[in-house]
Design an enzyme around this catalytic site. Structure first.
Site, short mmCIF file in Angstrom:
data_model
loop_
_atom_site.label_atom_id
_atom_site.label_comp_id
_atom_site.label_asym_id
_atom_site.label_seq_id
_atom_site.Cartn_x
_atom_site.Cartn_y
_atom_site.Cartn_z
CD GLU A 1 -2.59 -1.00 2.76
OE1 GLU A 1 -2.12 -0.30 3.68
OE2 GLU A 1 -3.60 -1.69 2.89
CE LYS B 1 5.91 5.23 6.82
NZ LYS B 1 5.14 6.22 7.49
CG ASP C 1 4.16 12.26 5.09
OD1 ASP C 1 4.02 12.07 6.32
OD2 ASP C 1 5.10 12.89 4.59
CE1 TYR D 1 -2.90 2.81 9.03
CE2 TYR D 1 -3.15 4.50 7.35
CZ TYR D 1 -2.75 4.13 8.62
OH TYR D 1 -2.22 5.05 9.46
CE LYS E 1 10.68 7.32 6.07
NZ LYS E 1 9.73 8.25 6.68
CB CYS F 1 13.28 48.64 -2.88
SG CYS F 1 13.47 47.64 -4.36
CB CYS G 1 14.29 51.28 -6.74
SG CYS G 1 12.98 51.18 -5.52
CB CYS H 1 9.60 47.69 -3.67
SG CYS H 1 10.04 49.12 -4.68
CB CYS I 1 11.15 49.25 -8.54
SG CYS I 1 12.39 48.24 -7.82
S1 IVH Z 1 -0.23 0.08 8.87
C1 IVH Z 1 1.65 -1.44 11.90
N1 IVH Z 1 -0.50 1.19 6.54
O1 IVH Z 1 2.73 5.23 9.06
C2 IVH Z 1 0.24 -1.36 11.51
N2 IVH Z 1 0.36 2.48 8.31
O2 IVH Z 1 5.46 4.96 10.40
C3 IVH Z 1 -0.29 -0.02 11.47
N3 IVH Z 1 0.84 4.82 7.71
O3 IVH Z 1 1.68 6.09 12.04
C4 IVH Z 1 0.20 0.77 10.38
N4 IVH Z 1 0.22 4.67 5.61
O4 IVH Z 1 -0.27 5.47 10.62
C5 IVH Z 1 -0.10 1.34 7.81
N5 IVH Z 1 -0.83 2.05 4.42
C6 IVH Z 1 -0.44 2.22 5.68
C7 IVH Z 1 0.04 3.45 6.17
C8 IVH Z 1 0.43 3.55 7.50
C9 IVH Z 1 0.70 5.47 6.55
C10 IVH Z 1 1.36 5.43 8.96
C11 IVH Z 1 0.85 4.82 10.22
C12 IVH Z 1 1.96 5.01 11.23
C13 IVH Z 1 3.12 5.36 10.40
C14 IVH Z 1 4.24 4.42 10.73
#
Ligand code: IVH
Length: 683
Positions: free
Chosen positions: A128, A130, A132, A233, A332, A425, A428, A441, A446
């Protein structure tokens, strides 16, 4: 059915009616926000919503899952701690494929020697995004959302129920009647961020901080304004109800990740947008790479991919270390953050006279590119972040081209120096003034401002004068004394040819390109004028709506604000622009020089048959050309669009209409035929 006011009579009927109204509203909001498939028009929604509001006021009753609870309400005085039932784990992470393989082989080893001797299925992975944003944990009991909390330490977080309720994708009620905790990531889409910033006094710089700041704000109205989104998730804890009306939910209805997501989906949760299954670790790694390749096209921030073992029994068998489960790992992606030394700050002048502090950095790698400069936005921003020359600062790419300094490290250095905003400025020497958060400015003469305005005037989305660059603008300014756009149209080919790097041919070409630009569209011309806060889209809309420069100049503020993407700030900018003698003189001179923006003037009737509608015309009409039909809609106060989207309110389907008609039907948009269309137009 709600919407029929005859039904509201006796008290018990009233209660039933209110329930039906709430259900209907929740169902349509779910279709709209989570499924992205509107089933009623905005106007219909508003009518139902207003009816519910009135009924709630009249009876003093508000159901726990009433959509009116999503608007925010009173600010909290403090966040209460909330103990999670199931711990919220963090994730082990790696940045290399070798790291992933190592993790997988450790997991495989543990799996093949199960402690209780039970045989476990072959490992299957799920990959999946990750996401942010900010992790939230939603607690449901007896079908109702009863708590929402931030992650905090993973054991105890902060209770943010009023804030979480403002996220339209968070279900306030669900069909499952047991108890459960659902984990997800609250995010702010870039589109929401940009929309917010268009009218915000203090712009948000970064989608992640914007989401976190919104949820961790004591005032839920602030959260509501940010238009956050959610992806779920994971179910942290589940305790089915023995009498759940759905018999298959009387026990835990899943034993792997895909089924868990499916269960969440059935309960109307927005689920992770990608969850790809892999039979082995090579396939999982390929999915990670494929997801990474989509990164730049997403409307939200991700910082990696998560690889999870799907089978829940295997997960339980693998268990966790004291920080993270052994059944998942985060891969990552290239850092979009970096730390480097701030070497100097210069103040850069834009065409509006705004002075922006530009940070000069020791070169550093950020998301695969070497970065040497970053923006510091404005003086207040510098102060807030306590950034100084000589300090180590951290940067982040947040969807924009130029990265931004987010803050500094705690380390201090003896040679640090404060960043002092200039009193005059740098170009000028005129005193600068503070307007809102920014330094300006105000000397329109200018040089860098004039050069930038010339370059903007000629740029692609504006008058599109070919081969004309910022360099050309500077050269014309310095060598030929060109000060404003109107003077471009009186340039002399002989004088041009003598300029360094020019010659006869290039001079002729430029003159030709300048001449061609005389008939650009009105929208392009408006944009070229450089009205503050008027981008290409707004310029085009203004041109369509008003049809001439004069009409825009004379437009009442109300008429401007009535337009879709025009708020008070833009309306004020337009009014201010046309109140300036200098600007009016420029326009008059351009007209005198022969600039005649191509005008599509359509007189819209305020009481026209299509006021408030966004109409798509598709297929062949027998009585009218497509363009005529579109103009007729505009003249009757409607907006015309080319493609069918959520915003479309009406589709006119002519002979052999195709995919647009299908899409309109799928979205539940009203479709009319040519005869009805002509009747409504009274043609
Ligand atoms: S699963 C370990 N799935 O990443 C089971 N976490 O660094 C629970 N996060 O704070 C996490 N996308 O909230 C999971 N597809 C995803 C995610 C995810 C983002 C976040 C998670 C946690 C952080 C961990």
């Amino acid at each position: 059915m709600p919407g029929d006011s005859n039904e509201r009579r006796a008290d018990s009927r009233g209660a039933e009616y209110m329930r039906a109204l709430v259900n209907r509203l929740n169902e349509t909001a779910y279709s709209y926000y989570t499924l992205d498939k509107p089933i009623i028009s905005d106007a219909q929604w508003d009518a139902l919503y207003d009816e519910l509001l009135a009924l709630e006021r009249e009876t003093g009753v508000r159901l726990p899952d009433s959509p009116t609870r999503r608007v925010g309400g009173e600010p909290l005085s403090a966040f209460e701690p909330h103990a999670h039932i199931a711990r919220l784990w963090s994730l082990d992470k790696t940045t290399t494929e070798a790291g992933v393989r190592e993790w997988a082989s450790r997991a495989e080893k543990l799996r093949s020697s199960p402690i209780d001797g039970d045989s476990l299925p072959p490992i299957e992975y799920i990959v999946e995004y990750k996401l942010d944003g900010l992790t939230i944990n939603l607690t449901y009991e007896n079908g109702a959302l009863v708590q929402a909390a931030t992650r905090g330490s993973g054991v105890v977080g902060e209770a943010i129920l009023p804030q979480a309720r403002t996220i339209r994708q968070v279900p306030l009620s669900i069909p499952f009647l047991g108890k459960m905790e659902v984990q997800g990531e609250a995010i702010m889409r870039f589109s929401a961020l940009n929309a917010y910033n268009r009218s915000a006094d203090v712009p948000l710089k970064n989608a992640r901080n914007a989401a976190a700041g919104a949820l961790r704000n004591l005032d839920p109205n602030v959260t509501a304004q940010r238009r956050l989104d959610l992806f779920c998730y994971q179910i942290g804890m589940i305790e089915p109800a023995p009498d759940d009306p759905n018999p298959s939910w009387r026990i835990v209805p899943y034993d792997n990740h895909a089924d868990m997501l499916e269960f969440l989906r059935m309960n109307r949760f927005p689920i992770s947008p990608e969850a790809r299954t892999a039979k082995n670790i090579d396939e999982a790694i390929a999915h990670v790479r494929a997801l990474e390749a989509t990164r730049d096209s997403l409307d939200y921030l991700i910082d990696g991919a998560v690889i999870k073992i799907s089978d829940l029994k295997t997960r339980a068998e693998l268990g966790s270390t004291d920080k993270f489960p052994r059944w998942a790992i985060a891969f990552k992606f290239r850092a979009e953050e970096a730390v480097t030394r701030l070497e100097a700050v210069t103040w850069e002048l834009g065409r509006t006279g705004k002075l922006t502090p530009l940070a000069h950095l020791a070169p550093v790698d950020l998301a695969g590119a070497t970065v040497r400069r970053a923006t510091l936005n404005n003086p207040g921003d510098i102060e807030r972040k306590n950034v100084r020359v000589g300090a180590m600062v951290w940067l982040r790419r947040s969807g924009d081209v130029i990265p931004e300094i987010l803050g500094r490290t705690d380390e201090t250095f003896p040679d640090e120096e404060p960043i002092v905003p200039p009193g005059v400025c740098p170009a000028c020497g005129m005193p600068v003034v503070m307007r809102g958060a920014y330094l300006y400015c105000e000397n329109r003469d200018c040089r860098p401002q004039r050069v930038a305005r010339l370059a903007h005037f000629a740029s692609r989305d504006a008058m599109d004068i070919e081969t004309f660059s910022e360099k050309t603008a500077a050269l014309l300014y310095d060598a030929l004394g060109v000060r404003s756009a109107d003077e471009l149209y009186t340039l002399d080919a002989t004088a041009l040819a003598d300029l360094p790097g020019f010659g006869e041919k290039r001079a002729r070409n430029l003159i030709e390109a300048i001449n061609i630009s005389k008939t650009r569209s009105l929208g392009a011309f408006l944009y070229a004028l450089g009205i503050p806060n008027v981008g290409t889209k707004t310029a085009r809309n203004l041109a369509e709506r008003f049809g001439s420069i004069d009409a825009i100049r004379c437009a009442q503020t109300d008429a401007l604000i009535a337009m879709d993407d025009v708020g008070e700030i833009v309306a004020r900018s337009v009014a201010d622009f046309f109140a300036s003698e200098e600007n009016l003189r420029l326009i008059a001179n351009l007209e005198r020089a022969g600039v005649r923006p191509a005008v599509e003037r359509i007189e819209a009737a305020a009481d026209g048959a299509f006021v408030g509608e966004t109409v798509v015309i598709t297929g062949t009409l027998s009585g009218l050309m497509r363009k005529e039909a579109q103009d007729a809609v505009r003249a009757a106060g409607g907006a015309v669009a080319d493609s069918v989207t959520k915003k479309t309110t009406l589709v006119v389907a002519g002979e052999s209409a195709g995919s647009k008609l299908d899409k309109a039907r799928a979205l539940g948009i009203t479709v009319i035929d040519e005869t009805t269309f002509m009747e409504r137009l009274e043609l």
